[in-house]
Design a protein around this motif. Structure first.
Motif, PDB file in Angstrom:
ATOM      1  N   ARG A 251      13.411   3.099 -16.377  1.00  0.00           N
ATOM      2  CA  ARG A 251      12.637   1.963 -17.269  1.00  0.00           C
ATOM      3  C   ARG A 251      13.461   1.950 -18.480  1.00  0.00           C
ATOM      4  NH1 ARG A 251       6.436   3.789 -16.522  1.00  0.00           N
ATOM      5  NH2 ARG A 251       6.188   3.568 -14.253  1.00  0.00           N
TER       6      ARG A 251
ATOM      7  N   ASN B  58       8.174  11.668   2.646  1.00  0.00           N
ATOM      8  CA  ASN B  58       7.488  12.679   3.278  1.00  0.00           C
ATOM      9  C   ASN B  58       7.007  12.029   4.463  1.00  0.00           C
ATOM     10  OD1 ASN B  58       7.573  14.722   1.581  1.00  0.00           O
ATOM     11  ND2 ASN B  58       5.734  14.491   0.682  1.00  0.00           N
TER      12      ASN B  58
ATOM     13  N   LEU C 226      13.738   4.816 -10.723  1.00  0.00           N
ATOM     14  CA  LEU C 226      12.875   5.671 -11.885  1.00  0.00           C
ATOM     15  C   LEU C 226      13.396   5.351 -13.292  1.00  0.00           C
ATOM     16  CD1 LEU C 226      13.250   9.065  -9.964  1.00  0.00           C
ATOM     17  CD2 LEU C 226      11.266   7.469 -10.135  1.00  0.00           C
TER      18      LEU C 226
ATOM     19  N   GLU D  18       0.902  -1.331   0.024  1.00  0.00           N
ATOM     20  CA  GLU D  18       0.143  -0.048   0.074  1.00  0.00           C
ATOM     21  C   GLU D  18       0.808   1.186   0.049  1.00  0.00           C
ATOM     22  OE1 GLU D  18      -0.493  -2.261   2.798  1.00  0.00           O
ATOM     23  OE2 GLU D  18      -1.895  -3.317   1.548  1.00  0.00           O
ATOM     24  N   ASP D  19       2.214   1.221   0.710  1.00  0.00           N
ATOM     25  CA  ASP D  19       2.923   2.416   0.814  1.00  0.00           C
ATOM     26  C   ASP D  19       3.589   2.546  -0.524  1.00  0.00           C
ATOM     27  OD1 ASP D  19       2.628   2.667   3.577  1.00  0.00           O
ATOM     28  OD2 ASP D  19       3.838   1.202   3.988  1.00  0.00           O
ATOM     29  N   VAL D  20       3.977   1.488  -1.182  1.00  0.00           N
ATOM     30  CA  VAL D  20       4.454   1.501  -2.642  1.00  0.00           C
ATOM     31  C   VAL D  20       3.602   2.193  -3.581  1.00  0.00           C
ATOM     32  CG1 VAL D  20       5.496   0.157  -4.332  1.00  0.00           C
ATOM     33  CG2 VAL D  20       6.053  -0.314  -2.074  1.00  0.00           C
ATOM     34  N   SER D  21       2.301   1.899  -3.378  1.00  0.00           N
ATOM     35  CA  SER D  21       1.412   2.245  -4.443  1.00  0.00           C
ATOM     36  C   SER D  21       0.975   3.822  -4.131  1.00  0.00           C
ATOM     37  CB  SER D  21      -0.103   1.679  -4.301  1.00  0.00           C
ATOM     38  OG  SER D  21      -0.488   1.962  -3.009  1.00  0.00           O
ATOM     39  N   ARG D  22       1.270   4.302  -3.047  1.00  0.00           N
ATOM     40  CA  ARG D  22       0.988   5.892  -2.673  1.00  0.00           C
ATOM     41  C   ARG D  22       2.096   6.731  -3.520  1.00  0.00           C
ATOM     42  NH1 ARG D  22      -0.674   5.409   3.414  1.00  0.00           N
ATOM     43  NH2 ARG D  22      -2.781   4.574   2.970  1.00  0.00           N
ATOM     44  N   GLY D  23       3.325   6.129  -3.834  1.00  0.00           N
ATOM     45  CA  GLY D  23       4.484   6.805  -4.482  1.00  0.00           C
ATOM     46  C   GLY D  23       5.725   6.964  -3.711  1.00  0.00           C
ATOM     47  N   LEU D  24       6.623   7.163  -4.497  1.00  0.00           N
ATOM     48  CA  LEU D  24       8.050   7.479  -3.831  1.00  0.00           C
ATOM     49  C   LEU D  24       8.032   8.592  -2.762  1.00  0.00           C
ATOM     50  CD1 LEU D  24      10.428   6.607  -6.641  1.00  0.00           C
ATOM     51  CD2 LEU D  24      10.074   5.451  -4.560  1.00  0.00           C
ATOM     52  N   LEU D  25       7.238   9.833  -3.245  1.00  0.00           N
ATOM     53  CA  LEU D  25       7.609  11.209  -2.553  1.00  0.00           C
ATOM     54  C   LEU D  25       6.600  10.974  -1.077  1.00  0.00           C
ATOM     55  CD1 LEU D  25       8.145  13.975  -2.587  1.00  0.00           C
ATOM     56  CD2 LEU D  25       5.971  14.607  -3.743  1.00  0.00           C
ATOM     57  N   SER D  26       5.606  10.282  -1.255  1.00  0.00           N
ATOM     58  CA  SER D  26       4.649   9.872  -0.145  1.00  0.00           C
ATOM     59  C   SER D  26       5.627   9.144   0.755  1.00  0.00           C
ATOM     60  CB  SER D  26       3.698   9.293  -0.548  1.00  0.00           C
ATOM     61  OG  SER D  26       2.832   8.689   0.686  1.00  0.00           O
TER      62      SER D  26
END
Length: 130
Positions: free
Chosen positions: A35, A19, A33, A8-16
């Motif tokens: 690919r 923070n 980042l 769930e943490d990964v799905s919210r994104g790196l910036l999240s």
């Protein structure tokens, strides 16, 4: 120990994750980042001469395989072809109301008891409706 990182943490994104303190600020995120193939490529933009920037094109923007030009296609979505959404909703609401009233009438009719049956004075051998 560092906190556990859940899907769930990964799905919210790196910036999240940065923070919220799940990833330290000094971590190099470049590998996350990168690919292959890259989602976007950098290239110089083609600059057209000023005379050509505002000229009309000679041909249509797109011609479908069926032989008509989509550039001249007009979508007339305001013309009433069939029943409008508002009219359909009103009709369905009326039908639901009629069905509800019909069901209430049937329930009321089923609740009506013949006085002779209620008192037990009716013909014992005769069935209902005979």
């Amino acid at each position: 120990p560092p906190p556990q990182i859940r899907p769930e943490d990964v799905s919210r994104g790196l910036l999240s994750m940065i923070n919220r303190g799940l990833l330290p600020e000094h971590v190099d995120l470049t590998p996350a980042l990168v690919r292959v193939p890259a989602p976007a490529l950098q290239a110089p933009a083609k600059i057209h001469p000023h005379e050509e920037q505002f000229s009309k094109h000679a041909g249509p923007a797109y011609t479908s395989p069926f032989g008509f030009s989509a550039a001249t296609l007009k979508l007339d979505l305001l013309t009433g072809v069939g029943e409008s959404l508002k009219a359909r909703r009103e009709r369905e609401a009326e039908e639901e109301e009629e069905a509800r009233v019909r069901g209430a009438l049937q329930a009321a009719q089923a609740a009506i008891v013949d006085p002779s049956e209620a008192l037990g004075t009716g013909d014992l051998g005769a069935g209902p409706g005979v």
